[in-house]
Design an enzyme around this catalytic site. Structure first.
Site, PDB file in Angstrom:
ATOM      1  N   ASP A 126       4.673  -3.470  29.898  1.00  0.00           N
ATOM      2  CA  ASP A 126       4.138  -3.531  29.147  1.00  0.00           C
ATOM      3  C   ASP A 126       5.733  -2.115  28.370  1.00  0.00           C
ATOM      4  OD1 ASP A 126       2.515  -4.816  28.584  1.00  0.00           O
ATOM      5  OD2 ASP A 126       0.973  -3.799  28.090  1.00  0.00           O
TER       6      ASP A 126
ATOM      7  N   ILE B 140      -4.360 -23.491  16.017  1.00  0.00           N
ATOM      8  CA  ILE B 140      -5.141 -25.383  16.433  1.00  0.00           C
ATOM      9  C   ILE B 140      -3.741 -25.781  17.575  1.00  0.00           C
ATOM     10  CG2 ILE B 140      -5.817 -25.609  13.959  1.00  0.00           C
ATOM     11  CD1 ILE B 140      -3.054 -27.342  12.964  1.00  0.00           C
TER      12      ILE B 140
ATOM     13  N   LYS C  41       2.069  -9.439  33.947  1.00  0.00           N
ATOM     14  CA  LYS C  41       2.801  -9.516  32.908  1.00  0.00           C
ATOM     15  C   LYS C  41       2.730  -8.928  32.183  1.00  0.00           C
ATOM     16  CE  LYS C  41      -1.159  -7.528  30.330  1.00  0.00           C
ATOM     17  NZ  LYS C  41      -0.412  -7.498  29.066  1.00  0.00           N
TER      18      LYS C  41
ATOM     19  N   HIS D  87       4.554  -8.733  27.697  1.00  0.00           N
ATOM     20  CA  HIS D  87       4.475  -9.504  27.041  1.00  0.00           C
ATOM     21  C   HIS D  87       5.859  -9.570  25.945  1.00  0.00           C
ATOM     22  CE1 HIS D  87       0.182  -8.260  25.326  1.00  0.00           C
ATOM     23  NE2 HIS D  87       0.392  -7.041  25.580  1.00  0.00           N
TER      24      HIS D  87
ATOM     25  N   TYR E   3     -11.049   2.745  29.277  1.00  0.00           N
ATOM     26  CA  TYR E   3     -10.666   2.522  30.580  1.00  0.00           C
ATOM     27  C   TYR E   3     -12.107   2.223  31.625  1.00  0.00           C
ATOM     28  CZ  TYR E   3      -5.552   2.474  29.464  1.00  0.00           C
ATOM     29  OH  TYR E   3      -4.491   2.023  29.073  1.00  0.00           O
TER      30      TYR E   3
ATOM     31  N   LYS F 142      -1.084 -13.955  22.938  1.00  0.00           N
ATOM     32  CA  LYS F 142      -2.313 -14.593  22.880  1.00  0.00           C
ATOM     33  C   LYS F 142      -2.776 -15.838  21.710  1.00  0.00           C
ATOM     34  CE  LYS F 142      -4.710 -10.156  24.338  1.00  0.00           C
ATOM     35  NZ  LYS F 142      -3.765  -9.422  24.917  1.00  0.00           N
TER      36      LYS F 142
HETATM   37  O1  6AU Z   1      -3.615  -0.783  30.846  1.00  0.00           O
HETATM   38  P1  6AU Z   1      -2.913  -0.926  29.674  1.00  0.00           P
HETATM   39  O2  6AU Z   1      -4.730   0.184  28.655  1.00  0.00           O
HETATM   40  O3  6AU Z   1      -1.481  -0.066  29.375  1.00  0.00           O
HETATM   41  O4  6AU Z   1      -2.561  -1.706  29.351  1.00  0.00           O
HETATM   42  C1  6AU Z   1      -3.618  -3.282  29.366  1.00  0.00           C
HETATM   43  C2  6AU Z   1      -3.017  -4.729  29.203  1.00  0.00           C
HETATM   44  C3  6AU Z   1      -1.971  -4.788  27.531  1.00  0.00           C
HETATM   45  C4  6AU Z   1      -3.192  -5.439  26.526  1.00  0.00           C
HETATM   46  O5  6AU Z   1      -2.197  -5.969  25.980  1.00  0.00           O
HETATM   47  C5  6AU Z   1      -3.694  -6.116  27.962  1.00  0.00           C
HETATM   48  O6  6AU Z   1      -3.925  -5.462  29.123  1.00  0.00           O
HETATM   49  N1  6AU Z   1      -5.096  -6.223  27.283  1.00  0.00           N
HETATM   50  C6  6AU Z   1      -5.853  -7.743  27.530  1.00  0.00           C
HETATM   51  C7  6AU Z   1      -4.909  -9.131  27.844  1.00  0.00           C
HETATM   52  C8  6AU Z   1      -4.949  -8.280  28.609  1.00  0.00           C
HETATM   53  O7  6AU Z   1      -5.422 -10.021  27.783  1.00  0.00           O
HETATM   54  C9  6AU Z   1      -6.545  -7.891  26.946  1.00  0.00           C
HETATM   55  C10 6AU Z   1      -7.553  -6.955  26.038  1.00  0.00           C
HETATM   56  O8  6AU Z   1      -9.346  -6.990  25.867  1.00  0.00           O
HETATM   57  N2  6AU Z   1      -7.509  -5.238  26.756  1.00  0.00           N
HETATM   58  C11 6AU Z   1      -5.564  -5.520  26.988  1.00  0.00           C
HETATM   59  O9  6AU Z   1      -5.711  -3.955  27.109  1.00  0.00           O
HETATM   60  O10 6AU Z   1      -0.725  -5.592  28.200  1.00  0.00           O
END
Ligand code: 6AU
Length: 263
Positions: free
Chosen positions: A37, A96, A59, A61, A219, A92
């Site tokens: 990110d 539809i 992953k 964005h 976390y 995300k």
């Molecule tokens: O470890 P972080 O907190 O810096 O980043 C967490 C990553 C971010 C969020 O977009 C994603 O996980 N995320 C998602 C996903 C993956 O779908 C769902 C969620 O419930 N919480 C979340 O943090 O890129």
């Protein structure tokens, strides 16, 4: 070897993308998905280069990148491909089916480079078909991760919703697995119970420093998450905000791999 390590998940999972992930995880001895990110393509490239050996998935964005263009993006995707990891666009989707298919195209053309995308099932099961049609439009295939739980405080995905998502999702071809709440081992265990072994559970909300994060993020510990049933750990700031990103990624990899062996 694969069946021994992954158990029923290896034999029961029908998704080619799940198997690809599981094979990569074994090869690289890591269950870490890097959440890259960052806001510029150069920063993302540098991060991937530093942590590459320790990750099993990347992953992204796409819509948070300030200097986005398709040429630079394809270089990032090539880096991931060279590392043997799948590319997950965490846009995300929640619309539809017809619009979701169109959202896979558009300026970002997600269908052409992403192997995995995330979706809410709030609009009903046709969203998955819409996303799959998006990939078919360019002769590609991909896997969808459905949000069954979330890691953020106060989210509205309650137990009843989670159960409904899994009930539908387990019947939909093209669903590779579910997003679970990595910050709460009990929630992951409960999710595992209803998901069974035909689909994977991937969990964000993972950090060695457990507890509350910024802006409502929460976390849990990587080892606890895997022991509770998480098959892939999504780690963002735990890696990209650390002093030595390569070493930190390797540490998450070691913990996740050992926990899988112990599980
Ligand atoms: O470890 P972080 O907190 O810096 O980043 C967490 C990553 C971010 C969020 O977009 C994603 O996980 N995320 C998602 C996903 C993956 O779908 C769902 C969620 O419930 N919480 C979340 O943090 O890129």
């Amino acid at each position: 070897m694969s069946a021994e390590i992954w158990g029923d998940l290896w034999s029961s999972n029908r998704s080619a993308f799940a198997r690809r992930y599981m094979a990569t995880a074994i090869e690289k001895e890591t269950l870490v998905c890097l959440a890259a990110d960052l806001r510029t393509m150069a920063d993302i490239r540098a991060l991937i280069t530093e942590v590459g050996p320790s990750i099993a998935c990347l992953k992204l964005h796409v819509d948070i990148v300030n200097d986005w263009n398709i040429e630079g993006w394809m270089e990032i995707c090539e880096l991931a491909t060279d590392l043997g990891v799948a590319i997950w666009e965490d846009r995300k989707f929640a619309d539809i089916g017809r619009v979701s298919r169109q959202q896979m195209a558009g300026a970002f053309d997600i269908r052409s480079w992403a192997d995995i995308v995330t979706a809410h099932l709030i609009s009903g099961p046709d969203i998955v078909q819409g996303l799959q049609n998006g990939w078919s439009d360019v002769g590609r295939e991909g896997g969808v991760l459905l949000l069954a739980q979330m890691s953020s405080r106060g989210n509205l995905l309650n137990e009843e919703y989670t159960t409904t998502v899994v009930k539908h999702g387990n019947d939909i071809e093209g669903v590779l697995g579910y997003i679970g709440n990595g910050s709460d081992p009990n929630a992951i265990r409960a999710l595992r119970d209803i998901v069974g072994s035909t689909r994977m559970i991937w969990t964000p909300g993972i950090n060695l420093d457990v507890g509350d994060g910024v802006a409502g993020q929460r976390y849990g510990h990587p080892r606890e998450a895997v022991l509770a049933g998480a098959d892939c750990l999504i780690v963002g700031s735990g890696i990209h905000q650390s002093q030595n990103r390569g070493e930190m990624a390797a540490e998450y990899a070691r913990i996740s791999w050992q926990a899988l062996l112990d599980r």
